[in-house]
Motif scaffolding. Structure first.
Motif, PDB file in Angstrom:
ATOM      1  N   ALA A  85       0.845  -1.195   0.000  1.00 17.64           N
ATOM      2  CA  ALA A  85       0.000   0.000   0.000  1.00 17.64           C
ATOM      3  C   ALA A  85       0.882   1.247   0.000  1.00 17.64           C
ATOM      4  O   ALA A  85       2.090   1.175   0.269  1.00 17.64           O
ATOM      5  N   MET A  86       0.266   2.380  -0.307  1.00 20.74           N
ATOM      6  CA  MET A  86       0.996   3.652  -0.266  1.00 20.74           C
ATOM      7  C   MET A  86       0.170   4.703   0.461  1.00 20.74           C
ATOM      8  O   MET A  86      -1.031   4.830   0.236  1.00 20.74           O
ATOM      9  N   ILE A  87       0.851   5.447   1.340  1.00 22.34           N
ATOM     10  CA  ILE A  87       0.252   6.643   1.947  1.00 22.34           C
ATOM     11  C   ILE A  87       0.891   7.830   1.242  1.00 22.34           C
ATOM     12  O   ILE A  87       2.063   8.141   1.464  1.00 22.34           O
TER      13      ILE A  87
ATOM     14  N   GLY B 180       3.109  -1.889 -11.859  1.00 15.44           N
ATOM     15  CA  GLY B 180       2.533  -2.291 -13.142  1.00 15.44           C
ATOM     16  C   GLY B 180       1.114  -2.809 -13.001  1.00 15.44           C
ATOM     17  O   GLY B 180       0.245  -2.172 -12.395  1.00 15.44           O
ATOM     18  N   ASP B 181       0.863  -4.003 -13.533  1.00 11.93           N
ATOM     19  CA  ASP B 181      -0.478  -4.595 -13.498  1.00 11.93           C
ATOM     20  C   ASP B 181      -0.942  -4.910 -12.079  1.00 11.93           C
ATOM     21  O   ASP B 181      -2.146  -5.066 -11.842  1.00 11.93           O
ATOM     22  N   ALA B 182       0.009  -5.003 -11.144  1.00  5.50           N
ATOM     23  CA  ALA B 182      -0.351  -5.316  -9.756  1.00  5.50           C
ATOM     24  C   ALA B 182      -0.808  -4.073  -8.984  1.00  5.50           C
ATOM     25  O   ALA B 182      -1.246  -4.184  -7.837  1.00  5.50           O
ATOM     26  N   PHE B 183      -0.723  -2.904  -9.618  1.00  6.57           N
ATOM     27  CA  PHE B 183      -1.128  -1.673  -8.935  1.00  6.57           C
ATOM     28  C   PHE B 183      -2.620  -1.700  -8.636  1.00  6.57           C
ATOM     29  O   PHE B 183      -3.443  -2.015  -9.499  1.00  6.57           O
ATOM     30  N   ASP B 184      -2.973  -1.369  -7.405  1.00  2.92           N
ATOM     31  CA  ASP B 184      -4.360  -1.346  -6.963  1.00  2.92           C
ATOM     32  C   ASP B 184      -4.636   0.041  -6.375  1.00  2.92           C
ATOM     33  O   ASP B 184      -4.105   0.394  -5.319  1.00  2.92           O
ATOM     34  N   ALA B 185      -5.448   0.829  -7.063  1.00  2.90           N
ATOM     35  CA  ALA B 185      -5.719   2.197  -6.625  1.00  2.90           C
ATOM     36  C   ALA B 185      -6.349   2.251  -5.243  1.00  2.90           C
ATOM     37  O   ALA B 185      -6.201   3.251  -4.527  1.00  2.90           O
ATOM     38  N   SER B 186      -7.039   1.178  -4.845  1.00  2.00           N
ATOM     39  CA  SER B 186      -7.671   1.182  -3.527  1.00  2.00           C
ATOM     40  C   SER B 186      -6.651   1.078  -2.402  1.00  2.00           C
ATOM     41  O   SER B 186      -6.987   1.286  -1.230  1.00  2.00           O
ATOM     42  N   LEU B 187      -5.401   0.746  -2.754  1.00  2.00           N
ATOM     43  CA  LEU B 187      -4.346   0.644  -1.745  1.00  2.00           C
ATOM     44  C   LEU B 187      -3.520   1.935  -1.652  1.00  2.00           C
ATOM     45  O   LEU B 187      -2.445   1.942  -1.054  1.00  2.00           O
ATOM     46  N   VAL B 188      -4.016   3.002  -2.251  1.00  2.00           N
ATOM     47  CA  VAL B 188      -3.384   4.316  -2.127  1.00  2.00           C
ATOM     48  C   VAL B 188      -4.315   5.226  -1.331  1.00  2.00           C
ATOM     49  O   VAL B 188      -5.458   5.463  -1.723  1.00  2.00           O
TER      50      VAL B 188
END
Length: 343
Positions: A199-201, A222-230
């Motif tokens: 995740a990213m803060i 890349g493809d593993a990026f999940d916007a809900s984890l930002v």
């Protein structure tokens, strides 16, 4: 006035003049004058002699008269476009302020601190700068859509920005770390340690760090990026703590967090501890800045180190070049990963 008999007399020391400095340095008065007024067309050897002579004689230039003659104040503004309390709460600003003050003092320039976190403060700053009280502006922490930057550009006052000012790219010189590549390095490090649910803060989207660090994070995943984890914060520890709460609720299986500031990383760790998660065993955490407390934090923070002294020095150099009418090119510096115990 009658002298009282027996009273001690006080010798009045004559104020040193340019003539005294010239005699001490063994150069002409014209050379001394050129050094005092910016040092143009003076050899390094002559400049060194004059500076030593100024120190030895205790000479002080008549700055008011010089300002009238040159149209310059010999002062530079350190302009923080944030609420006043952040000057003391966020260590990055204090480091930049210290570096700028030291770089300007070495050039016999005065630093003027201006804070413009409210509409009233922005208006006051615009009037102060527009009246010519400073020769240039070191702009710290710019926000997109901030009207003050439009005002600075419109007045034509030399300005150098710390970070790329969103919406004004290419309009003024900037000094910044490579935000995108720095975020790439932090994210790759977490992947290299075997983490998979990262995740990213992030910082505010209207700041360069808040936007470009997300870009680097996204590129590496890349493809593993999940916007809900930002989740976004405002670089404070409180916002990092709140963002971590939201992320844990949304995705309990998170095993790593990249926080866009050390303060947000510290807040995230506090939330993880309350949730019974250990760092780095359960969740690895990487911060950004390395502004001082990261090394003494428990656990010591793995973080991206910003070279604050270099940033300040380059900002001062570029601004003085712009004030002198010379072209000033932007500078991009690398941030380096400092591995500690949190990831």
């Amino acid at each position: 006035m009658e002298q009282i008999e027996g009273a001690p007399t006080r010798a009045v020391r004559r104020k040193p003049t340019i003539r005294d400095v010239a005699a001490e340095a063994g150069v002409s008065r014209g050379t001394v004058s050129r050094v005092i007024n910016g040092g143009h067309w003076v050899s390094p050897e002559a400049r060194a002699k004059v500076e030593q002579a100024i120190e030895a004689t205790g000479y002080y230039a008549n700055t008011h008269a010089r300002s009238l003659a040159t149209g310059r104040s010999d002062s530079v503004a350190f302009l923080l476009t944030e609420p006043q309390h952040l000057l003391f709460a966020d260590p990055t600003f204090a480091l930049l302020l210290r570096g700028a003050a030291e770089a300007l003092a070495a050039r016999r320039k005065t630093l003027v601190l201006l804070v413009a976190g409210t509409a009233e403060e922005r208006e006051n700053v615009a009037h102060f700068v527009g009246a010519g009280h400073v020769d240039g502006v070191l702009l710290i922490s710019s926000h997109e859509q901030d009207p003050l930057l439009d005002t600075l550009i419109a007045t034509g006052i030399p300005t150098v920005s710390c970070g790329i000012p969103l919406g004004h790219q290419g309009e003024i010189p900037t000094v910044s770390v490579d935000e995108v590549d720095s975020a790439r390095a932090a994210t790759r490090h977490l992947l290299d340690t075997g983490r998979s649910r990262i995740a990213m803060i992030a910082g505010p989207e209207d700041t360069p760090g808040g936007r470009f660090r997300v870009d680097g994070f996204r590129e590496v995943l890349g493809d593993a990026f999940d916007a809900s984890l930002v989740e976004r914060g405002d670089y404070s520890s409180e916002s990092g703590s709140q963002a971590m709460e939201v992320l844990l609720e949304r995705a309990p299986a998170i095993d790593a967090v990249f926080a866009a500031s050390d303060r947000m990383a510290a807040g995230a760790i506090a939330t993880l501890r309350r949730a019974g998660r250990s760092v780095p065993q359960d969740v690895a955490v990487v911060g950004f800045d390395d502004s001082g407390f990261a090394e003494s934090f428990e656990p010591p923070l793995t973080t991206m180190h910003q070279p604050f002294d270099e940033i300040s020095a380059h900002m001062v150099r570029l601004l003085l070049e712009a004030i002198a009418g010379r072209p000033a090119e932007s500078v991009t510096l690398p941030a380096t990963l400092v591995r500690r115990a949190s990831a």
